[in-house]
Design a protein around this motif. Structure first.
Motif, PDB file in Angstrom:
ATOM      1  N   ILE A   1      40.915 -23.553 105.759  1.00 11.38           N
ATOM      2  CA  ILE A   1      41.850 -24.550 105.231  1.00 11.38           C
ATOM      3  C   ILE A   1      43.216 -23.905 105.023  1.00 11.38           C
ATOM      4  O   ILE A   1      44.254 -24.513 105.298  1.00 11.38           O
ATOM      5  N   SER A   2      43.207 -22.653 104.594  1.00 15.11           N
ATOM      6  CA  SER A   2      44.469 -21.959 104.374  1.00 15.11           C
ATOM      7  C   SER A   2      45.236 -21.784 105.685  1.00 15.11           C
ATOM      8  O   SER A   2      46.416 -22.128 105.784  1.00 15.11           O
ATOM      9  N   LEU A   3      44.536 -21.271 106.721  1.00 14.94           N
ATOM     10  CA  LEU A   3      45.181 -21.109 108.025  1.00 14.94           C
ATOM     11  C   LEU A   3      45.614 -22.468 108.564  1.00 14.94           C
ATOM     12  O   LEU A   3      46.714 -22.633 109.098  1.00 14.94           O
ATOM     13  N   GLY A   4      44.715 -23.463 108.384  1.00 12.92           N
ATOM     14  CA  GLY A   4      45.013 -24.810 108.852  1.00 12.92           C
ATOM     15  C   GLY A   4      46.232 -25.387 108.163  1.00 12.92           C
ATOM     16  O   GLY A   4      46.999 -26.133 108.774  1.00 12.92           O
TER      17      GLY A   4
ATOM     18  N   ILE B   1      39.229 -15.942  96.096  1.00 12.00           N
ATOM     19  CA  ILE B   1      40.264 -16.743  96.738  1.00 12.00           C
ATOM     20  C   ILE B   1      41.588 -16.089  96.404  1.00 12.00           C
ATOM     21  O   ILE B   1      41.985 -16.030  95.239  1.00 12.00           O
ATOM     22  N   SER B   2      42.280 -15.594  97.414  1.00 16.05           N
ATOM     23  CA  SER B   2      43.507 -14.841  97.148  1.00 16.05           C
ATOM     24  C   SER B   2      44.631 -15.786  96.747  1.00 16.05           C
ATOM     25  O   SER B   2      44.598 -16.990  97.035  1.00 16.05           O
ATOM     26  N   SER B   3      45.627 -15.203  96.085  1.00 14.17           N
ATOM     27  CA  SER B   3      46.741 -16.038  95.627  1.00 14.17           C
ATOM     28  C   SER B   3      47.499 -16.640  96.807  1.00 14.17           C
ATOM     29  O   SER B   3      48.000 -17.752  96.721  1.00 14.17           O
TER      30      SER B   3
ATOM     31  N   ALA C   1      43.883 -12.902  92.102  1.00 13.36           N
ATOM     32  CA  ALA C   1      43.072 -13.845  92.851  1.00 13.36           C
ATOM     33  C   ALA C   1      42.055 -14.512  91.920  1.00 13.36           C
ATOM     34  O   ALA C   1      41.766 -14.024  90.831  1.00 13.36           O
ATOM     35  N   ILE C   2      41.546 -15.647  92.391  1.00 14.80           N
ATOM     36  CA  ILE C   2      40.500 -16.335  91.631  1.00 14.80           C
ATOM     37  C   ILE C   2      39.149 -15.806  92.099  1.00 14.80           C
ATOM     38  O   ILE C   2      38.914 -15.676  93.303  1.00 14.80           O
TER      39      ILE C   2
ATOM     40  N   ALA D   1      29.389 -17.215 101.830  1.00 19.35           N
ATOM     41  CA  ALA D   1      30.156 -16.787 103.002  1.00 19.35           C
ATOM     42  C   ALA D   1      30.765 -17.997 103.694  1.00 19.35           C
ATOM     43  O   ALA D   1      31.935 -17.993 104.083  1.00 19.35           O
ATOM     44  N   PHE D   2      29.958 -19.047 103.808  1.00 23.09           N
ATOM     45  CA  PHE D   2      30.449 -20.252 104.469  1.00 23.09           C
ATOM     46  C   PHE D   2      31.654 -20.813 103.716  1.00 23.09           C
ATOM     47  O   PHE D   2      32.665 -21.165 104.317  1.00 23.09           O
ATOM     48  N   LEU D   3      31.534 -20.858 102.365  1.00 26.44           N
ATOM     49  CA  LEU D   3      32.647 -21.355 101.560  1.00 26.44           C
ATOM     50  C   LEU D   3      33.897 -20.515 101.782  1.00 26.44           C
ATOM     51  O   LEU D   3      35.003 -21.040 101.875  1.00 26.44           O
ATOM     52  N   ARG D   4      33.680 -19.197 101.860  1.00 25.66           N
ATOM     53  CA  ARG D   4      34.828 -18.316 102.038  1.00 25.66           C
ATOM     54  C   ARG D   4      35.526 -18.614 103.375  1.00 25.66           C
ATOM     55  O   ARG D   4      36.743 -18.757 103.432  1.00 25.66           O
TER      56      ARG D   4
END
Lengths: 352, 294
Positions: B12-15, B139-141, B129-130, B3-6
């Motif tokens: 990071i994506s939003l960032g 991890i979505s595309s 997604a991966i 969950a933490f990784l997600r």
């Protein structure tokens, strides 16, 4: 007895405000005032106080603040809570006494937060200071969105993120204040404007005011003259916060319900627009700009959907026009000629 | 742990989106010394144009993004030329208010053109997604696309400002306008170029933002705009790597804060961290402290 020039100017200012109040009262009494304008009167008073108090920070103290609505928010919510508490718990029936007390409570709370926020904020300079005031404004809005208040007998309950409180709810988290008696009146609004003018004009024309302006014009030179720059900047910041809190309480008590979303970044910007359009550091400019620009969207109602678009265009054009070198020199020429005439009319003036 | 990784990857994506927007802020600030509050609304315009290109002209996503970039570049140059250039010598507050006027203008123009109803943004990138950890971590595309675009833009901009003649001109103008002019640099054109690049990046950011959070409204750009501005200050305004680091940190803090501390206070947390950082490093993480001279 010869009065000081600043005193005479202040008295003229108070007289103009009182005259404006009498005209408004007369228009309401004789039903000459359009209905839309009548509903706007208290917001106009609120925004005038907001603009004058922000001008104290932006114009007189020279620090850009982008979070002024935060103090308004604190004032509005603490004022609303105080008013309901006085009514429900203390049984204070008189609306006017409750209103005045609530405005004082609103100002006091905003002042406390002004001190707390001012300590870190005033260590920074320029655009960094601006962004931190913006940050505080947003934090206040976010936190207020999570607060719940209720009154149960004599006791005031507070909770964070928990709507299940005993007694009757006053502030209901994101849904805002609830069941507040709308007790704001126009005379109190005008008295608040007078009070604001009294405080700001006296501060500006005092020893402290001169120290504040010296710190603005040249921080290093002011420090070299032995002025405690942080202290004076703090004085301007906290005074401004108190006045904004009082305006907020007046604003909140004008409605039976309002939410924290009302006091977001856009509101801070709106007030800043009043200050800049009125002329930075010019108190009367702020008052006129606040009054006109609060009414302007209503006047533009004929344009229906296009009114905010027109408002934006007017804003850009005014900024471009007032900063256009040709128009500026034209204005400056007029002012200079005016001053020259006045000097001629006087008795030779002081030796220079 | 998963969950933490997600959350971390979402952060990071939003960032990355914040970082791309912050680049526009920081470049414009570095060169024109102005806070361009209309930048957030250029994002919204870019997203709307890409949306229209895909929904009404049924263009492929790549072309739609390119169209949005071209339109936003033009918009950026027009805004700079009409609203900001006449104010080059004016007080910074006057420019700030003009930028706010432009922001109101763009929001209300968008309201008139596209209406107040939110539009649902279609997915730009539809590769599967991966899945990691037996499908627990997806991890979505869009996430991958956002992070990759961010890295590409970062490398591209660093090379551009470091290696090309135009990039050097930009750095020279941000250092000292007068001296740059004496060296034969066309200051006005360089500033226009900066706005053009910033606005093109805003269009990319708009598409990336809306493909992750697919609700498009006239006010879509304002909050990400403010947060990206915060990110730019956080990293040290005027610094390109600073904007990148600031943006990513801000995104991670926001997502982790919302996940572990309080959903409602995610934004407040972001701003609180900003305040704390500025108290200890008043010029931001990578900003150069300005010495005051008497």
């Amino acid at each position: 007895m010869k009065l000081k020039k600043s005193t005479v100017n202040a008295i003229i200012s108070y007289a103009i405000v009182i005259a404006a109040f009498l005209i408004c009262q007369w228009m309401i009494a004789t039903k000459n005032m359009p209905r839309t304008l009548k509903g706007q009167m208290i917001p106009i008073c609120v925004y005038i106080v907001m603009a004058v108090s922000l001008n104290l920070v932006v114009g007189i103290s020279g620090e850009l603040s982008l979070g002024h609505a935060g103090f308004m928010s604190i004032g509005a919510f603490s004022g609303a809570i105080a008013s309901t508490y006085f009514l429900n718990a203390l049984g204070l029936e008189s609306a006017i006494v409750r209103l005045v007390l609530s405005i004082l409570v609103g100002g006091a709370f905003a002042g406390v937060f002004g001190v707390l926020i001012g300590i870190p904020v005033l260590r920074l300079r320029g655009d960094y200071l601006a962004i931190v005031t913006l940050a505080f404004g947003e934090i206040i809005r976010n936190v207020v969105n999570c607060l719940y208040f209720s009154v149960d007998g004599m006791r005031l309950h507070v909770s964070f993120n928990n709507p299940n409180l005993p007694g009757s709810i006053i502030v209901n988290g994101p849904a805002g204040s609830k069941g507040i008696k709308a007790i704001s009146t126009l005379p109190v609004g005008f008295v608040l404007i007078l009070f604001t003018l009294f405080v700001v004009l006296n501060l500006v024309n005092s020893r402290s005011g001169r120290a504040i302006m010296a710190s603005r014009d040249n921080r290093i030179a002011a420090e070299a003259m032995g002025i405690n720059v942080t202290k004076y900047k703090m004085m301007a910041f906290v005074t401004s916060a108190v006045l904004a809190g009082m305006a907020g309480a007046l604003y909140g008590l004008n409605f039976s319900t309002f939410t924290a979303a009302k006091f977001k970044f856009d509101t801070s910007i709106l007030v800043l627009v009043f200050v800049v359009l009125g002329g930075i550091g010019n108190i009367w400019g702020s008052i006129i700009a606040a009054a006109l620009l609060t009414v302007l969207p209503e006047l533009l109602r004929a344009f229906a959907d296009y009114r905010m678009l027109i408002y934006a265009i007017v804003l850009i054009l005014v900024m471009l026009a007032t900063n256009n070198p040709i128009i500026r020199s034209l204005f400056n020429g007029l002012i200079r000629r005016n001053r020259a005439d006045q000097a001629k009319a006087g008795k030779g003036g002081d030796a220079q | 742990m998963v969950a933490f990784l997600r959350f971390l990857i979402n952060g990071i994506s939003l960032g990355s989106v914040y970082a791309i927007i912050a680049l526009g802020y920081t470049m414009v600030y570095g060169i024109a010394k102005m806070l361009n509050f209309a930048h957030g609304d250029v994002i919204m315009v870019g997203a709307y144009i890409a949306f229209c290109a895909m929904a009404y002209l049924s263009l492929p996503p790549i072309l739609a993004v390119l169209l949005a970039m071209v339109a936003c570049t033009a918009l950026g140059i027009v805004i700079e030329g009409l609203a900001y250039r006449p104010l080059r010598q004016a007080a910074s507050l006057a420019v700030l208010i003009t930028a706010i006027g432009v922001s109101y203008f763009l929001q209300n123009a968008a309201l008139l053109i596209w209406g107040a109803n939110p539009k649902s943004f279609p997915s730009v990138f539809s590769v599967g997604a991966i899945r990691l950890f037996e499908g627990e971590l997806v991890i979505s595309s869009e996430t991958i696309l956002t992070i990759i675009s961010n890295i590409v833009i970062m490398i591209g901009l660093t090379l551009f400002t470091g290696r090309t003649k135009l990039g050097k001109a930009m750095r020279a103008v941000s250092e000292d306008k007068g001296a740059a002019e004496l060296m034969g640099i066309n200051v006005n054109r360089t500033i226009s170029l900066t706005f053009a690049i910033g606005s093109a990046l805003a269009a990319v950011a708009g598409v990336l933002l809306c493909s992750t959070y697919p609700i498009l409204m006239p006010t879509t750009g304002s909050m990400p705009g403010i947060k990206a501005f915060t990110a730019a200050v956080f990293g040290g305004i005027g610094s390109i790597p600073g904007a990148m680091i600031g943006g990513i940190l801000l995104g991670v803090i926001e997502i982790l804060g919302k996940a572990y501390i309080s959903t409602e206070l995610g934004d407040a947390l972001v701003f609180a961290v900003l305040i704390i950082v500025l108290l200890f490093k008043p010029a931001g993480l990578l900003g150069r402290p300005v010495r005051e001279k008497v």
